[in-house]
Design an enzyme around this catalytic site. Structure first.
Site, short mmCIF file in Angstrom:
data_model
loop_
_atom_site.label_atom_id
_atom_site.label_comp_id
_atom_site.label_asym_id
_atom_site.label_seq_id
_atom_site.Cartn_x
_atom_site.Cartn_y
_atom_site.Cartn_z
N ARG A 66 0.84 -1.21 0.00
CA ARG A 66 0.00 0.00 0.00
C ARG A 66 0.87 1.25 0.00
O ARG A 66 0.47 2.29 0.50
CB ARG A 66 -0.91 0.01 1.21
CG ARG A 66 -0.14 -0.15 2.49
CD ARG A 66 -0.93 0.29 3.64
NE ARG A 66 -0.22 -0.15 4.84
CZ ARG A 66 -0.56 0.22 6.04
NH1 ARG A 66 -1.58 0.99 6.22
NH2 ARG A 66 0.12 -0.20 7.08
N ASP B 204 10.71 -6.80 8.48
CA ASP B 204 10.32 -5.90 7.38
C ASP B 204 10.10 -4.48 7.88
O ASP B 204 9.95 -3.56 7.07
CB ASP B 204 9.07 -6.42 6.66
CG ASP B 204 7.91 -6.68 7.60
OD1 ASP B 204 8.11 -7.45 8.57
OD2 ASP B 204 6.84 -6.10 7.40
N ASN B 205 10.08 -4.30 9.19
CA ASN B 205 9.94 -2.95 9.74
C ASN B 205 11.22 -2.50 10.41
O ASN B 205 11.21 -1.68 11.33
CB ASN B 205 8.79 -2.91 10.75
CG ASN B 205 7.45 -3.18 10.10
OD1 ASN B 205 7.29 -2.97 8.90
ND2 ASN B 205 6.49 -3.65 10.87
#
Ligand code: AMP
Ligand code: MG
EC number: 2.7.7.-
Length: 491
Positions: A91, A250-251
């Site tokens: 997104r 992933d963060n």
């Protein structure tokens, strides 16, 4: 007037497997609700032009500016310990990169700008609440002096997104020194694509660790560099009471910036086991677990880089372990040094660590507010008669006992009371993004289309170390009925 972005894109010049080319999906009726004007100027963008309707259309993803090369980046990641081989920007769309006024390359990314090939079952959109939360908290982190992605703008889309209910949709323009994550390396390593791992590392080193270019063992040095920055970052989080909430690989940014503000929050009362995120049922990402988790994430990065070490496997593993072994000490040094500054110690003496730990234990036992205790300790350093800090403790006598030892300890140092207070106030914030304030701001915006509370909170948090008597109430912890016990991702 046309909006000019001085793009100089480098990531989209990497091989096709690194991303998917995809344009933002136009939205119905974009309306700019916030432009970060100083940041726009820092990026070489004209804030007046960005505030025109044409600017809002770009910031909403309705128009793609000249020079942009929109892509969704590929990445994988461990989410709550489970490996997902393909995540990617589901997104978010990277418009491109600009070189800022300090010569630093910065990604300009739209978050909530529509579906991409990585959206899986998601709608590619963001709700207004999480967009405002990210704007507020990331800019507060910046003002606190902690490495972070930034927020350039927030727009509402004029469309609804469906979560548990229909919510106003929004797009955040995020600025980062890059969006390359531990999970980006994992994406290629999981596919056994060593050449891609090497390409990525060769992109990262000059971009984020230029001091390492030309070193003899650049990939070892890269791992050591990321370890050092993450250790320092997590120490800084702990020193202001920040809980990231979703420290998935992933963060976890390769550049060492705080990234991906989801259900993050600052703690009020000091509690090492504090968790806010509604999806963190096991407390994996609790406040005091964050250093351990950072090291776990870095170990996943090390696994990706092993194949570049140019050694037989056993030797490479040994070398990686040695590099990772630096984490506890690097973290501990940064954390302990920060704590010393927080209690106003200029020198080191035996017993200091125990003295500070006793304060933390006493705070935990007495549910003392983390931020206000240290701030008021600064007041007491300036004037021993100032005993406001006592009131933060359920049993003020516990504090008195500790304060007596602390005054004895500081008396060993040559600094004046005024010097100690100034030093403490410069690093112990008075204003943090208190969860109940963030929630109230979101409610006003979502329910009443009222952005005045948002504007005011952002303004106060821009000067976290400065007394602002007219905004004193923003320093207060929540009343019992204002307490926000859980935060939500909103995805
Ligand atoms: P996050 O929890 O924001 O770190 O996102 C984890 C993953 O889910 C990333 O790959 C995101 O791109 C993806 N994702 C989160 N929300 C959405 C959404 N509304 N639509 C599509 N993908 C999403
Ligand atoms: Mg994420």
């Amino acid at each position: 007037m046309t909006v000019h972005f001085p793009f100089q894109n480098s990531y989209s010049a990497l091989p096709d497997s690194f991303f998917a080319r995809v344009a933002p999906t136009p939205v119905a009726a974009p309306r700019l609700i916030k432009l970060n004007r100083p940041l726009a100027v820092q990026l070489g963008l004209d804030p007046d032009v960005l505030e025109t309707p044409e600017g809002a259309e770009i910031l909403a993803g309705k128009t793609v500016p000249a020079g942009a090369d929109p892509i969704a980046m590929a990445y994988a990641g461990h989410q709550f310990g489970n490996f997902v081989p393909q995540l990617g920007d589901g997104r978010a769309i990277l418009l491109g990169e600009v070189i800022d006024k300090d010569g630093v390359r910065r990604d300009i990314q739209l978050k909530g700008s529509g579906p991409t090939p990585f959206s899986r079952r998601g709608d590619g959109r963001a709700a207004l609440g999480p967009v405002l939360r990210e704007y507020i908290v990331s800019e507060a982190m910046f003002a606190l002096g902690i490495p972070t992605t930034r927020s350039l703008a927030a727009v509402v889309t004029g469309e609804h997104v469906i979560r548990e209910t229909a919510l106003p949709g929004a797009v955040l323009t995020r600025v980062a020194s890059s969006h390359i994550r531990v999970g980006t390396f994992q994406f290629f390593a999981a596919r056994r694509d060593t050449e891609a791992v090497r390409r990525l590392a060769d992109h990262v080193i000059p971009r984020h660790y230029p001091e390492l270019s030309g070193t003899e063992r650049p990939y070892h040095a890269l791992l050591a560099g990321v370890v050092a920055r993450q250790a320092d970052l997590v120490a800084r989080w702990l020193l202001v009471g920040f809980i990231h909430g979703v420290m998935n690989t992933d963060n976890s940014s390769i550049s060492g910036e705080t990234i991906d503000y989801g259900p993050c929050a600052f703690m009020d009362a000091y509690n090492p086991a504090q968790v806010f995120s509604s999806i963190d049922e096991m407390g994996r990402y609790a406040y005091a677990n964050q250093p351990r988790i950072a090291l776990w994430n870095l170990t996943r990065l090390a696994e990706c880089l092993l194949q570049l070490f140019g050694e037989e496997q056993e030797k490479a593993v040994e070398q990686a372990q040695e590099i990772l072994g630096a984490f506890p000490e690097t973290f501990s040094k940064a954390y302990q040094a920060g704590l010393r500054r927080k209690v106003g110690l200029f020198t080191e003496r035996d017993g200091d660590e125990a003295l500070i730990q006793d304060l933390l234990d006493t705070m935990a036992k007495n549910q003392a507010d983390f931020t206000l205790t240290f701030r008021k300790l600064g007041d007491a350093a300036g004037d021993p008669a100032a005993d406001d800090a006592r009131a933060e403790f359920m049993d003020p006598a516990d504090f008195d006992d500790w304060a007596r030892r602390w005054h004895e300890r500081t008396a060993w140092e040559p600094q004046t009371a005024a010097e100690r207070q100034a030093a403490m106030h410069a690093i112990n914030p008075i204003f943090i993004p208190r969860n109940h304030r963030v929630e109230a701001v979101i409610q006003a915006a979502v329910n009443n289309d009222d952005y005045a509370p948002f504007e005011e909170l952002v303004k106060v948090l821009a000067k976290p170390y400065q007394d602002q008597p007219e905004y004193e109430a923003y320093a207060d912890p929540p009343l019992p009925d204002e307490r926000v016990l859980q935060t939500f991702c909103g995805t």
